[in-house]
Design a protein around this motif. Structure first.
Motif, PDB file in Angstrom:
ATOM      1  N   PHE A  39       0.811  -1.224   0.000  1.00 41.01           N
ATOM      2  CA  PHE A  39       0.000   0.000   0.000  1.00 41.01           C
ATOM      3  C   PHE A  39       0.841   1.270   0.000  1.00 41.01           C
ATOM      4  O   PHE A  39       0.581   2.195  -0.756  1.00 41.01           O
ATOM      5  CB  PHE A  39      -0.986  -0.013   1.172  1.00 41.01           C
ATOM      6  CG  PHE A  39      -2.149  -0.906   0.895  1.00 41.01           C
ATOM      7  CD1 PHE A  39      -3.160  -0.485   0.059  1.00 41.01           C
ATOM      8  CD2 PHE A  39      -2.200  -2.187   1.414  1.00 41.01           C
ATOM      9  CE1 PHE A  39      -4.242  -1.313  -0.246  1.00 41.01           C
ATOM     10  CE2 PHE A  39      -3.275  -3.025   1.126  1.00 41.01           C
ATOM     11  CZ  PHE A  39      -4.294  -2.590   0.298  1.00 41.01           C
ATOM     12  N   CYS A  69      -3.772  -7.558   2.791  1.00 41.59           N
ATOM     13  CA  CYS A  69      -4.263  -7.966   4.122  1.00 41.59           C
ATOM     14  C   CYS A  69      -5.695  -7.481   4.319  1.00 41.59           C
ATOM     15  O   CYS A  69      -6.528  -8.229   4.842  1.00 41.59           O
ATOM     16  CB  CYS A  69      -3.378  -7.389   5.220  1.00 41.59           C
ATOM     17  SG  CYS A  69      -1.818  -8.204   5.370  1.00 41.59           S
ATOM     18  N   PRO A  70      -6.008  -6.215   3.949  1.00 44.86           N
ATOM     19  CA  PRO A  70      -7.413  -5.823   4.021  1.00 44.86           C
ATOM     20  C   PRO A  70      -8.253  -6.844   3.246  1.00 44.86           C
ATOM     21  O   PRO A  70      -7.906  -7.224   2.132  1.00 44.86           O
ATOM     22  CB  PRO A  70      -7.444  -4.441   3.354  1.00 44.86           C
ATOM     23  CG  PRO A  70      -6.073  -3.903   3.572  1.00 44.86           C
ATOM     24  CD  PRO A  70      -5.157  -5.085   3.525  1.00 44.86           C
ATOM     25  N   SER A 129       8.927   1.034   2.071  1.00 43.92           N
ATOM     26  CA  SER A 129       7.617   0.707   2.659  1.00 43.92           C
ATOM     27  C   SER A 129       7.520  -0.819   2.727  1.00 43.92           C
ATOM     28  O   SER A 129       6.689  -1.443   2.063  1.00 43.92           O
ATOM     29  CB  SER A 129       6.483   1.301   1.819  1.00 43.92           C
ATOM     30  OG  SER A 129       5.273   1.271   2.559  1.00 43.92           O
ATOM     31  N   ALA A 190      -7.920  -5.889  13.656  1.00 39.03           N
ATOM     32  CA  ALA A 190      -8.021  -7.117  12.844  1.00 39.03           C
ATOM     33  C   ALA A 190      -8.187  -8.416  13.651  1.00 39.03           C
ATOM     34  O   ALA A 190      -8.955  -9.288  13.232  1.00 39.03           O
ATOM     35  CB  ALA A 190      -6.828  -7.219  11.897  1.00 39.03           C
ATOM     36  N   ASP A 315       3.864   0.679   7.702  1.00 41.25           N
ATOM     37  CA  ASP A 315       3.894  -0.065   8.962  1.00 41.25           C
ATOM     38  C   ASP A 315       5.250  -0.056   9.660  1.00 41.25           C
ATOM     39  O   ASP A 315       5.313  -0.315  10.864  1.00 41.25           O
ATOM     40  CB  ASP A 315       3.486  -1.524   8.707  1.00 41.25           C
ATOM     41  CG  ASP A 315       1.992  -1.669   8.461  1.00 41.25           C
ATOM     42  OD1 ASP A 315       1.267  -0.661   8.580  1.00 41.25           O
ATOM     43  OD2 ASP A 315       1.553  -2.786   8.157  1.00 41.25           O
ATOM     44  N   LYS A 324      -1.210   1.566  12.392  1.00 43.94           N
ATOM     45  CA  LYS A 324      -0.599   0.916  11.223  1.00 43.94           C
ATOM     46  C   LYS A 324      -1.716   0.315  10.380  1.00 43.94           C
ATOM     47  O   LYS A 324      -2.305  -0.701  10.757  1.00 43.94           O
ATOM     48  CB  LYS A 324       0.363  -0.182  11.674  1.00 43.94           C
ATOM     49  CG  LYS A 324       1.510   0.381  12.491  1.00 43.94           C
ATOM     50  CD  LYS A 324       2.515  -0.644  12.864  1.00 43.94           C
ATOM     51  CE  LYS A 324       3.501  -0.060  13.858  1.00 43.94           C
ATOM     52  NZ  LYS A 324       4.210   1.150  13.373  1.00 43.94           N
TER      53      LYS A 324
HETATM   54  C1  LIG Z   1      -5.837  -9.256   8.825  1.00 50.72           C
HETATM   55  C2  LIG Z   1      -5.535  -7.850   8.407  1.00 50.72           C
HETATM   56  C3  LIG Z   1      -6.549  -7.039   7.966  1.00 50.72           C
HETATM   57  C4  LIG Z   1      -6.272  -5.714   7.615  1.00 50.72           C
HETATM   58  N1  LIG Z   1      -7.306  -4.911   7.195  1.00 50.72           N
HETATM   59  C5  LIG Z   1      -7.073  -3.614   6.927  1.00 50.72           C
HETATM   60  C6  LIG Z   1      -8.141  -2.748   6.526  1.00 50.72           C
HETATM   61  O1  LIG Z   1      -9.301  -3.176   6.418  1.00 50.72           O
HETATM   62  N2  LIG Z   1      -7.861  -1.450   6.279  1.00 50.72           N
HETATM   63  C7  LIG Z   1      -6.585  -0.955   6.378  1.00 50.72           C
HETATM   64  O2  LIG Z   1      -6.408   0.250   6.145  1.00 50.72           O
HETATM   65  N3  LIG Z   1      -5.550  -1.740   6.745  1.00 50.72           N
HETATM   66  C8  LIG Z   1      -5.746  -3.047   7.018  1.00 50.72           C
HETATM   67  N4  LIG Z   1      -4.698  -3.866   7.361  1.00 50.72           N
HETATM   68  C9  LIG Z   1      -3.336  -3.290   7.506  1.00 50.72           C
HETATM   69  C10 LIG Z   1      -2.585  -3.153   6.184  1.00 50.72           C
HETATM   70  O3  LIG Z   1      -2.520  -4.367   5.508  1.00 50.72           O
HETATM   71  C11 LIG Z   1      -1.154  -2.654   6.419  1.00 50.72           C
HETATM   72  O4  LIG Z   1      -1.144  -1.645   7.382  1.00 50.72           O
HETATM   73  C12 LIG Z   1      -0.558  -2.127   5.093  1.00 50.72           C
HETATM   74  O5  LIG Z   1      -0.441  -3.194   4.192  1.00 50.72           O
HETATM   75  C13 LIG Z   1       0.771  -1.421   5.338  1.00 50.72           C
HETATM   76  O6  LIG Z   1       1.346  -1.018   4.120  1.00 50.72           O
HETATM   77  P1  LIG Z   1       2.940  -1.106   3.901  1.00 50.72           P
HETATM   78  O7  LIG Z   1       3.200  -0.521   2.578  1.00 50.72           O
HETATM   79  O8  LIG Z   1       3.617  -0.584   5.113  1.00 50.72           O
HETATM   80  O9  LIG Z   1       3.226  -2.684   3.878  1.00 50.72           O
HETATM   81  P2  LIG Z   1       2.687  -3.779   2.854  1.00 50.72           P
HETATM   82  O10 LIG Z   1       1.404  -3.374   2.249  1.00 50.72           O
HETATM   83  O11 LIG Z   1       2.733  -5.077   3.597  1.00 50.72           O
HETATM   84  O12 LIG Z   1       3.773  -3.817   1.714  1.00 50.72           O
HETATM   85  C14 LIG Z   1       5.082  -4.258   1.938  1.00 50.72           C
HETATM   86  C15 LIG Z   1       5.648  -4.775   0.613  1.00 50.72           C
HETATM   87  O13 LIG Z   1       7.069  -4.822   0.716  1.00 50.72           O
HETATM   88  C16 LIG Z   1       7.529  -6.008   0.121  1.00 50.72           C
HETATM   89  N5  LIG Z   1       8.838  -6.314   0.709  1.00 50.72           N
HETATM   90  C17 LIG Z   1       9.100  -6.509   2.028  1.00 50.72           C
HETATM   91  N6  LIG Z   1      10.400  -6.758   2.216  1.00 50.72           N
HETATM   92  C18 LIG Z   1      10.977  -6.729   0.986  1.00 50.72           C
HETATM   93  C19 LIG Z   1      12.306  -6.940   0.536  1.00 50.72           C
HETATM   94  N7  LIG Z   1      13.296  -7.253   1.371  1.00 50.72           N
HETATM   95  N8  LIG Z   1      12.561  -6.855  -0.801  1.00 50.72           N
HETATM   96  C20 LIG Z   1      11.557  -6.567  -1.685  1.00 50.72           C
HETATM   97  N9  LIG Z   1      10.274  -6.360  -1.292  1.00 50.72           N
HETATM   98  C21 LIG Z   1       9.986  -6.444   0.022  1.00 50.72           C
HETATM   99  C22 LIG Z   1       6.436  -7.019   0.442  1.00 50.72           C
HETATM  100  O14 LIG Z   1       6.472  -8.142  -0.430  1.00 50.72           O
HETATM  101  C23 LIG Z   1       5.179  -6.188   0.308  1.00 50.72           C
HETATM  102  O15 LIG Z   1       4.649  -6.237  -1.008  1.00 50.72           O
HETATM  103  C24 LIG Z   1      -4.944  -5.222   7.703  1.00 50.72           C
HETATM  104  C25 LIG Z   1      -3.918  -6.051   8.137  1.00 50.72           C
HETATM  105  C26 LIG Z   1      -4.204  -7.357   8.502  1.00 50.72           C
HETATM  106  C27 LIG Z   1      -3.087  -8.231   8.985  1.00 50.72           C
END
Ligand SMILES: Cc1cc2nc3c(=O)[nH]c(=O)nc-3n(C[C@H](O)[C@H](O)[C@H](O)COP(=O)(O)OP(=O)(O)OC[C@H]3O[C@@H](n4cnc5c(N)ncnc54)[C@H](O)[C@@H]3O)c2cc1C
Length: 420
Positions: A39, A69-70, A129, A190, A315, A324
């Motif tokens: 995201f 995850c959403p 991210s 969640a 996150d 988060k």
């Molecule tokens: C059960 C559940 C339900 C949820 N429901 C909601 C909801 O309804 N609404 C809401 O707003 N939020 C919800 N969330 C929370 C949401 O999923 C996270 O807060 C969000 O995805 C955070 O975004 P991010 O970009 O930090 O991480 P992510 O979306 O997890 O993206 C991280 C990306 O980085 C990549 N990555 C990681 N390490 C590496 C590496 N070393 N090399 C290359 N790529 C890498 C991963 O593959 C991934 O694609 C939910 C979470 C859970 C667990």
């Protein structure tokens, strides 16, 4: 004269870089690399794409498809197919973004290089991210290996389908144990939404069951809403045992199917969903980017403390009052992209505002939400809440159905914006 000519030749051949790029030359495209196409990362890409003529924009993502995850709890609740949560990067590539599918092993921040499995990529600016990591020592007897047999289902993807299969195979009178993590963690409501949707599924299947939530906390987000819907929709089927009533789980015994509470009491179960405590992504620590569990950032630019030219969102950061969530990551990413562009092109830095709306379903068409607004404090050194509004506890079924529909609208609009 000849040394000046050589200097120009070296620049054109890329041997000499311009790490700080003050006063960018017309023919040089600053290289912005984003790690993580979830995201946060995909939003930064989307908002920097407008400048693709002036920036060399690269996304590095380790997985070919992104499972959100959403809505993964809806898969666990048996009313959504996992493939509906799956998104590819094809359209992003079609839009002209350079997407590299590889695992980043570490970032060499001194030399501005990213180590992938086999190659290194350099950057002028880096946006991270990468999501969360788990603290594998938070429950004795439950480590990464055990999470294959007992899926955590906290990163989207097939884990959610596996958890659903387990629930679907439960017999009558099963006892289910859910252990939520301690704060701060990804998506605070969640675990409690998950309890509802498991209950929803088992009730529909006419199974008798008991879900016990053993919690390290004495409170949780939307607690009053959850407690009231548990009473209304699943009376006597979901029991929440908070910290003050002995809910802390210290240990898991997978051979004999029980958890051990802090008091020493054993609680036996037929199904376990243990969600360990969390910290920033492992990549942050393999790259020595933070000495604390969560990245410390500048809340206006998302620049990482003590590391120039690296920005972190989503996150992995300590975002103070912001939870988060995907919504938060999206909101932070828009600010980060805007102010990163302002830094690169030496424009005025904008003061940010942020938003988070978090929907939860307690049954298939039964939802509620909380919305909060944020900005930085007057010292501009933290993000503070300006207020929030949550759904009433006494809402009608029609209002709950409307909120459930709104959650689908939110999901389709954010995923379409980022991945279509
Ligand atoms: C059960 C559940 C339900 C949820 N429901 C909601 C909801 O309804 N609404 C809401 O707003 N939020 C919800 N969330 C929370 C949401 O999923 C996270 O807060 C969000 O995805 C955070 O975004 P991010 O970009 O930090 O991480 P992510 O979306 O997890 O993206 C991280 C990306 O980085 C990549 N990555 C990681 N390490 C590496 C590496 N070393 N090399 C290359 N790529 C890498 C991963 O593959 C991934 O694609 C939910 C979470 C859970 C667990």
């Amino acid at each position: 004269m000849s040394s000046r000519r050589n200097f120009i030749k070296y620049i054109l051949s890329g041997i000499i870089g311009f790490p700080l790029l003050k006063g960018i030359r017309a023919n040089y495209k600053p290289k912005v690399v984003v790690i993580g196409g979830g995201f946060g990362g995909s939003t930064v890409i989307k908002y920097l794409e407008k400048y693709i003529e002036k920036l060399d924009l690269i996304l590095i993502e380790k997985k070919k498809n992104f499972y959100t995850c959403p809505f993964s709890n809806y898969v666990i609740g048996g009313f959504r197919d996992i493939n509906q949560n799956k998104f590819s990067y094809h359209n992003m590539i079609k839009r002209g973004v350079n997407v590299v599918f590889d695992n980043v092993k570490y970032i060499d921040s001194e030399n501005k290089k990213i180590q992938l499995n086999n190659i290194k990529i350099s950057y002028d600016w880096l946006v991270l991210s990468p999501g969360i990591g788990f603290k594998w020592d938070s429950i004795i007897g439950f480590n990464k290996k055990d999470s294959i047999k007992y899926p955590i289902a906290w990163s989207g993807g097939q884990d959610s389908s596996m958890l659903f299969k387990k629930i679907n195979s439960l017999e009558d009178n099963s006892k289910l144990i859910i252990v939520p993590p301690d704060y701060p963690y990804r998506c605070p409501p969640a675990p409690y939404e998950r309890a509802c949707l498991i209950a929803h599924f088992l009730k529909k299947k006419k199974r008798k069951f008991k879900i016990i939530i053993l919690d390290k906390k004495d409170s949780f987000t939307k607690k009053e809403l959850f407690l009231s819907v548990w009473k209304k929709l699943y009376p006597n089927s979901i029991e929440w045992i908070p910290r003050s009533k002995g809910g802390i789980v210290n240990e898991f015994n997978s051979k004999e199917n029980y958890v051990v509470l802090k008091s020493g009491q054993k609680v036996f179960g037929d199904f376990f969903n243990l969600i360990p405590d969390q910290k920033a992504s492992d990549l942050i620590f393999s790259s020595r980017l933070s000495s604390q569990e969560w990245c410390q950032i500048n809340p206006v630019t998302f620049a990482l403390k003590n590391h120039s030219n690296i920005h972190v969102i989503g996150d992995s950061i300590n975002a103070w009052d912001m939870p988060k969530s995907a919504f938060s990551a999206y909101s932070q990413a828009k600010v980060c992209a805007e102010n990163l562009k302002n830094i690169i092109f030496e424009n005025k830095i904008e003061a940010p505002v942020f938003l988070n709306t978090c929907y939860s379903l307690a049954a298939e068409n039964y939802g509620f939400s909380i919305s909060s607004w944020y900005r930085t404090n007057s010292e501009k050194n933290r993000i503070v809440s300006l207020g929030s509004k949550s759904s009433p506890t006494n809402a009608s079924n029609a209002e709950r159905a409307r909120e459930a529909r709104e959650s689908y609208d939110w999901y389709s609009s954010i995923t379409q914006e980022l991945y279509s």
